[in-house]
Design an enzyme around this catalytic site. Structure first.
Site, PDB file in Angstrom:
ATOM      1  N   CYS A   1       0.858  -1.196   0.000  1.00 33.11           N
ATOM      2  CA  CYS A   1       0.000   0.000   0.000  1.00 33.11           C
ATOM      3  C   CYS A   1       0.893   1.245   0.000  1.00 33.11           C
ATOM      4  O   CYS A   1       2.008   1.232   0.525  1.00 33.11           O
ATOM      5  CB  CYS A   1      -0.885  -0.005   1.251  1.00 33.11           C
TER       6      CYS A   1
ATOM      7  N   CYS B   1      -5.967  -0.034   7.163  1.00 33.13           N
ATOM      8  CA  CYS B   1      -5.736   0.546   5.839  1.00 33.13           C
ATOM      9  C   CYS B   1      -6.928   1.450   5.500  1.00 33.13           C
ATOM     10  O   CYS B   1      -8.072   0.997   5.461  1.00 33.13           O
ATOM     11  CB  CYS B   1      -5.604  -0.564   4.794  1.00 33.13           C
TER      12      CYS B   1
ATOM     13  N   ARG C   1       3.020   5.027   6.360  1.00 33.89           N
ATOM     14  CA  ARG C   1       3.452   4.350   7.594  1.00 33.89           C
ATOM     15  C   ARG C   1       3.992   2.949   7.351  1.00 33.89           C
ATOM     16  O   ARG C   1       4.365   2.258   8.297  1.00 33.89           O
ATOM     17  CB  ARG C   1       2.257   4.273   8.568  1.00 33.89           C
TER      18      ARG C   1
ATOM     19  N   HIS D   1      -1.904  -3.953   5.168  1.00 35.28           N
ATOM     20  CA  HIS D   1      -1.685  -3.533   6.553  1.00 35.28           C
ATOM     21  C   HIS D   1      -3.020  -3.293   7.232  1.00 35.28           C
ATOM     22  O   HIS D   1      -4.008  -2.954   6.577  1.00 35.28           O
ATOM     23  CB  HIS D   1      -0.791  -2.284   6.617  1.00 35.28           C
TER      24      HIS D   1
ATOM     25  N   ASP E   1       0.526   3.771   1.700  1.00 40.10           N
ATOM     26  CA  ASP E   1       0.493   4.389   3.031  1.00 40.10           C
ATOM     27  C   ASP E   1       1.903   4.720   3.540  1.00 40.10           C
ATOM     28  O   ASP E   1       2.788   3.857   3.538  1.00 40.10           O
ATOM     29  CB  ASP E   1      -0.206   3.415   4.002  1.00 40.10           C
TER      30      ASP E   1
HETATM   31 ZN    ZN Z   1      -3.337   1.209   3.137  1.00 40.27          ZN
END
Ligand code: ZN
Length: 200
Positions: free
Chosen positions: A42, A101, A46, A98, A44
Site C-alpha cells: 500500500c 488501511c 506508515r 496492513h 500508506d
Molecule cells: Zn493502506
C-alpha cells in the site's frame, strides 16, 4: 516539521552513513540491481517497504498503490510484475497489506472520497460484497476491517498467481513464489497469512 530543502540534508547524512557501513555500496549498485524480492504494498506512508524488512537499496523491487491492489487491467502493476519475474528473476513476490488501511476502511464505510481514488477503491468494495457472508459473521467493526484487510491481501495473491506472467513462469519451471503478509501499524510487526502459492 521537515521541509523540502531539509530532505537534501537528510539525504547527505543517509548517503554518508551508507558509505561508512559499506564503502562500495553505491559503486556496486550503479552497475546493476539484483533483488530477490518484489514487494507489492500500500502507498500508506506508515509502511515503508525496505525499512520494515531491513533490506538495503538493491534488495527489494517495489510497487505500491492505494490498498495494495493487483488488477488484471492495471498495466502499471503488471509491467512491474513482468519485469521483476522475467528480467530480474525475483524468487519471491510479497503482497503486503496492513491493518487500519484507510483504502480498505473506505470501501467498508462506503464514504465518498471522490474522483479516481473512489473508482480505484471500488475494487475493494466489490471484494467486501463478494465476502459478505464471511464478514457479516463478525459483529465488531474493527475486527471486520481487520478481516477485510487480510481477505484483500489473499485476493491480490490470487490475482498475481493467475496472471499469464506467473503461469508462464511456472510452466517454464522458474522458481517464484507469491506470498501474502500483513503489517500491523500498532506494533510494527509483519505477519505471514500462510497463503503462499508456488505454482498453479
Ligand atoms: Zn493502506
Amino acid at each position: 516539521m521537515p521541509t523540502f530543502q531539509s530532505l537534501f540534508q537528510n539525504n547527505r547524512v543517509w548517503a554518508k552513513n551508507k558509505v561508512d557501513q559499506d564503502p562500495t555500496l553505491f559503486s556496486r549498485l550503479v552497475k546493476q540491481q539484483n533483488p530477490e524480492f518484489l514487494w507489492i504494498g500500500c502507498s500508506d506512508s506508515r509502511v515503508p517497504a525496505n525499512e520494515i524488512v531491513g533490506l538495503m537499496p538493491g534488495e527489494l523491487f517495489v510497487h505500491r498503490n492505494l490498498a495494495n491492489l493487483v488488477l488484471h487491467t492495471d498495466f502499471n502493476c503488471l509491467s512491474v510484475i513482468q519485469f521483476a519475474v522475467e528480467s530480474l528473476k525475483v524468487r519471491d513476490i510479497i503482497v503486503c497489506g496492513h491493518y487500519e488501511c484507510s483504502g480498505v476502511a473506505h470501501a467498508m464505510k462506503k464514504s465518498d472520497v471522490g474522483g479516481l481514488p473512489e473508482s480505484w477503491l471500488r475494487h475493494v468494495e466489490d471484494l467486501a460484497m463478494k465476502k459478505q457472508c464471511e464478514l457479516s459473521e463478525i459483529s465488531c467493526d474493527a475486527q471486520r476491517l481487520t478481516k477485510l484487510c487480510e481477505l484483500n491481501v489473499q485476493e491480490q495473491v490470487r490475482n498475481v498467481s493467475r496472471t499469464d506472467i506467473l503461469r508462464n513462469a511456472w510452466r517454464r519451471g522458474q522458481h517464484v513464489a507469491v506470498h501474502g503478509v500483513v503489517y500491523d501499524l500498532a506494533d510494527g510487526l509483519l505477519h505471514d497469512l500462510n497463503v503462499s502459492v508456488t505454482g498453479l
